[in-house]
Write a protein that holds these residues in place. Structure first.
Motif, PDB file in Angstrom:
ATOM      1  N   ALA A 214      -1.084   8.419  -3.782  1.00  0.00           N
ATOM      2  CA  ALA A 214      -2.117   9.337  -4.259  1.00  0.00           C
ATOM      3  C   ALA A 214      -3.077   8.585  -5.171  1.00  0.00           C
ATOM      4  CB  ALA A 214      -1.473  10.499  -5.013  1.00  0.00           C
ATOM      5  N   LEU A 215      -4.346   8.998  -5.149  1.00  0.00           N
ATOM      6  CA  LEU A 215      -5.401   8.309  -5.892  1.00  0.00           C
ATOM      7  C   LEU A 215      -6.177   9.291  -6.757  1.00  0.00           C
ATOM      8  CD1 LEU A 215      -6.797   6.301  -2.846  1.00  0.00           C
ATOM      9  CD2 LEU A 215      -5.473   5.308  -4.715  1.00  0.00           C
TER      10      LEU A 215
ATOM     11  N   MET B 296      -3.106   5.159  -9.258  1.00  0.00           N
ATOM     12  CA  MET B 296      -2.455   5.163  -7.957  1.00  0.00           C
ATOM     13  C   MET B 296      -1.004   5.607  -8.170  1.00  0.00           C
ATOM     14  SD  MET B 296      -3.712   1.413  -6.557  1.00  0.00           S
ATOM     15  CE  MET B 296      -3.641   1.800  -4.809  1.00  0.00           C
ATOM     16  N   MET B 297      -0.534   6.527  -7.360  1.00  0.00           N
ATOM     17  CA  MET B 297       0.868   6.921  -7.425  1.00  0.00           C
ATOM     18  C   MET B 297       1.514   6.692  -6.070  1.00  0.00           C
ATOM     19  SD  MET B 297       3.606   7.643  -8.746  1.00  0.00           S
ATOM     20  CE  MET B 297       2.833   7.381 -10.335  1.00  0.00           C
ATOM     21  N   PRO B 298       2.168   5.546  -5.916  1.00  0.00           N
ATOM     22  CA  PRO B 298       2.822   5.219  -4.646  1.00  0.00           C
ATOM     23  C   PRO B 298       4.268   5.711  -4.640  1.00  0.00           C
ATOM     24  CG  PRO B 298       2.930   3.345  -6.118  1.00  0.00           C
ATOM     25  CD  PRO B 298       2.233   4.442  -6.884  1.00  0.00           C
ATOM     26  N   ASN B 299       4.855   5.732  -3.450  1.00  0.00           N
ATOM     27  CA  ASN B 299       6.300   5.884  -3.368  1.00  0.00           C
ATOM     28  C   ASN B 299       6.875   4.701  -2.590  1.00  0.00           C
ATOM     29  OD1 ASN B 299       5.843   6.528  -0.650  1.00  0.00           O
ATOM     30  ND2 ASN B 299       6.324   8.692  -0.900  1.00  0.00           N
TER      31      ASN B 299
ATOM     32  N   ALA C 133      -4.852   1.511  -0.642  1.00  0.00           N
ATOM     33  CA  ALA C 133      -3.854   2.565  -0.468  1.00  0.00           C
ATOM     34  C   ALA C 133      -3.552   2.829   1.003  1.00  0.00           C
ATOM     35  CB  ALA C 133      -4.336   3.848  -1.149  1.00  0.00           C
ATOM     36  N   GLU C 134      -4.575   2.788   1.854  1.00  0.00           N
ATOM     37  CA  GLU C 134      -4.346   3.058   3.274  1.00  0.00           C
ATOM     38  C   GLU C 134      -3.523   1.971   3.950  1.00  0.00           C
ATOM     39  OE1 GLU C 134      -8.235   3.758   4.900  1.00  0.00           O
ATOM     40  OE2 GLU C 134      -8.133   5.918   4.476  1.00  0.00           O
TER      41      GLU C 134
END
Length: 266
Positions: A125-126, A111-114, A143-144
């Motif tokens: 992003a997953l 997982m790439m969060p901001n 993520a959503e």
């Protein structure tokens, strides 16, 4: 919202991981389900069990890695016996196979969060090689709850996504500060300049999201021939100055992600 069932362990709880957890809790994740494990014992939200070592004779269903990528060599051996159903990783630059080799699990999802995930307006992003619908569904539900949740099907592109979306808020913050400072240089009060810059970026971003054209086209629509906006755009557009600056900025971030990935493989 279909969050994963069973014990949810978070290893590390810094700014990003903490923001994600707080958002999940606000969206219905049961705090009794969560255990945060940090060296300091600090950072866990109220109502969540906080420990400084792994619980004895317990195993998580979901294990989230929220520490710094550089700590992987030290921490991974302590987790290798857990074998959770799902590992979630926000470790920038650390590939799925590297994680799977070091921390066995039913499935691993990157997982790439901001940072705006904390207010539900982020990008996470997953990526996973798993085709298990339940695995992908649980990851997507988490993520959503944080905002936009795109799946990246080619892991080779994950470093670029990290550079743009993961690092991007810092670049936008720097731009806001720069435009405010430019206003101060023209004689505006510093507080007023900052308020104007923040409101301008917020409004322009909201307008761009709902527009029927690209941001580049919108910029040209705003700029009347011979007007003050066009005169300013001429500075940004000269020799593609802004595009070249941002290309160099994202390339530097992507390069660093690749360097971290290489170090994690060793």
């Amino acid at each position: 919202m279909s969050f994963p069932e069973g014990p949810f362990w978070l290893i590390g709880c810094g700014n990003m991981a903490g923001a994600m957890l707080r958002r999940w809790l606000s969206q219905g994740l049961d705090p009794a389900q969560v255990t945060v494990i940090t060296r300091s014992g600090r950072g866990a939200p109220e109502g969540v069990r906080s420990l400084t070592a792994l619980p004895i004779d317990e195993t998580p269903a979901t294990l989230m890695l929220g520490f710094k990528p550089q700590q992987l060599d030290d921490i991974a051996p302590t987790l290798s016996h857990l074998n959770p159903r799902l590992v979630l990783s926000i470790l920038a630059g650390v590939e799925e196979q590297v994680l799977a080799d070091r921390i066995p699990a039913g499935a691993t999802v990157r997982m790439m969060p901001n940072l705006p995930v904390g207010i539900g307006q982020g990008v996470t992003a997953l990526f996973t090689r798993s085709t298990d619908a339940q695995v992908r569904g649980h990851a997507q539900a988490l993520a959503e709850a944080l905002g936009l949740a795109p799946w990246i099907e080619d892991e080779a592109r994950f470093d670029a996504v990290t550079a743009l979306a993961g690092c991007g808020p810092a670049f936008v913050f720097r731009f806001i500060d720069a435009i405010a400072q430019a206003g101060v240089a023209l004689g505006l009060d510093a507080d007023l300049a900052q308020h104007l810059a923040l409101a301008t970026v917020n409004g322009a971003g909201s307008m761009a999201i709902g527009a029927d054209a690209s941001p580049g086209v919108l910029a040209d629509r705003v700029a009347s021939p011979g007007g003050s906006t066009r005169e300013g755009l001429n500075v940004l557009d000269a020799d593609d100055a802004l595009e070249r600056l941002m290309a160099a900025t994202l390339a530097a971030s992507e390069r660093r992600n690749r360097e971290m990935a290489a170090a994690a493989r060793r």
